[in-house]
Design a protein around this motif. Structure first.
Motif, short mmCIF file in Angstrom:
data_model
loop_
_atom_site.label_atom_id
_atom_site.label_comp_id
_atom_site.label_asym_id
_atom_site.label_seq_id
_atom_site.Cartn_x
_atom_site.Cartn_y
_atom_site.Cartn_z
N LEU A 177 0.91 -1.49 -0.16
CA LEU A 177 -0.04 0.12 -0.22
C LEU A 177 1.19 0.93 0.31
N ARG A 178 1.18 1.06 -1.11
CA ARG A 178 2.21 1.96 -1.00
C ARG A 178 2.70 2.94 -2.67
N ASP A 179 3.29 4.20 -3.13
CA ASP A 179 3.80 3.86 -4.66
C ASP A 179 5.16 3.61 -4.61
N PHE A 180 5.70 3.12 -5.49
CA PHE A 180 7.10 2.68 -5.91
C PHE A 180 7.82 3.88 -6.34
N THR A 181 9.51 3.75 -5.40
CA THR A 181 9.87 4.67 -5.28
C THR A 181 10.90 4.46 -7.06
N ALA A 182 10.83 5.96 -7.85
CA ALA A 182 11.97 5.55 -9.27
C ALA A 182 12.51 4.96 -9.67
N GLU A 183 13.39 4.09 -8.27
CA GLU A 183 13.82 2.97 -8.90
C GLU A 183 13.85 1.78 -8.57
N GLU A 184 12.79 2.07 -7.72
CA GLU A 184 11.54 0.40 -8.27
C GLU A 184 11.32 0.02 -9.15
N ASP B 219 12.29 1.65 -12.26
CA ASP B 219 12.92 1.18 -13.14
C ASP B 219 13.90 -0.28 -13.08
N LEU B 220 13.48 -0.59 -11.81
CA LEU B 220 14.07 -1.84 -11.57
C LEU B 220 12.70 -3.13 -11.73
N LEU B 221 12.08 -2.67 -11.67
CA LEU B 221 10.84 -3.44 -12.75
C LEU B 221 10.67 -3.61 -13.72
N ASP B 222 10.63 -2.26 -14.26
CA ASP B 222 10.99 -2.11 -15.80
C ASP B 222 11.53 -2.81 -16.50
N GLU B 223 12.99 -3.55 -16.14
CA GLU B 223 14.17 -3.95 -16.39
C GLU B 223 13.68 -5.68 -16.44
N ILE B 224 13.32 -5.57 -15.15
CA ILE B 224 12.71 -6.61 -14.84
C ILE B 224 11.41 -7.95 -15.66
N HIS B 225 10.83 -7.26 -16.07
CA HIS B 225 9.86 -6.89 -17.52
C HIS B 225 10.83 -7.26 -18.27
N GLN B 226 11.50 -6.58 -18.78
CA GLN B 226 12.12 -6.77 -20.58
C GLN B 226 12.80 -7.80 -20.16
N GLU B 227 13.36 -8.44 -18.73
CA GLU B 227 14.29 -9.66 -19.02
C GLU B 227 12.57 -10.86 -19.11
N LYS B 228 11.77 -10.81 -19.15
CA LYS B 228 10.81 -11.55 -19.33
C LYS B 228 10.37 -11.91 -20.10
N ILE B 229 10.68 -10.24 -21.11
CA ILE B 229 10.01 -10.21 -22.82
C ILE B 229 11.09 -11.13 -23.62
N ARG B 230 12.47 -11.42 -23.25
CA ARG B 230 13.93 -11.82 -23.57
C ARG B 230 13.37 -13.34 -23.49
#
Length: 104
Positions: free
Chosen positions: A42-49, A51-62
């Motif tokens: 129950l909180r907003d993600f930080t900018a770093e989080e 970015d990390l989630l975006d990077e992980i999702h890109q890896e999932k796509i790969r």
């Protein structure tokens, strides 16, 4: 037998639909489905989080053979558009929940 690996992409506003699609793809198609990280804290993600989630999702796509775009009522947001482009750049199959109407 190697099962098709599919990553779900789309706006988390369609979370329930994503979960429904996840279940159907596994039970009805026999796909190995990689889902979206749920936003359960129950909180907003930080900018770093973010970015990390975006990077992980890109890896999932790969790692996937295809992506499945959950585009309820045709909606595809900015992040999902980037994920589609990434998948296409990698020659991954792109499957849409709803038929896409070509834009000129």
């Amino acid at each position: 037998m190697k099962r098709k690996v599919v990553t779900i992409c789309g706006s988390v506003r369609f979370w329930d639909k994503m979960q429904e699609i996840h279940e159907k793809l596994e039970l009805e198609k026999g796909y190995n489905v990689i889902g979206v990280t749920p936003h359960v804290m129950l909180r907003d993600f930080t900018a770093e989080e973010e970015d990390l989630l975006d990077e992980i999702h890109q890896e999932k796509i790969r790692m996937s053979d295809a992506i499945f775009v959950v585009n309820v009522n045709g909606y595809i947001g900015k992040s999902t558009r980037q994920e589609i482009k990434h998948a296409k750049d990698l020659d991954k199959e792109v499957i849409y929940l709803e038929k896409q109407i070509p834009t000129s």
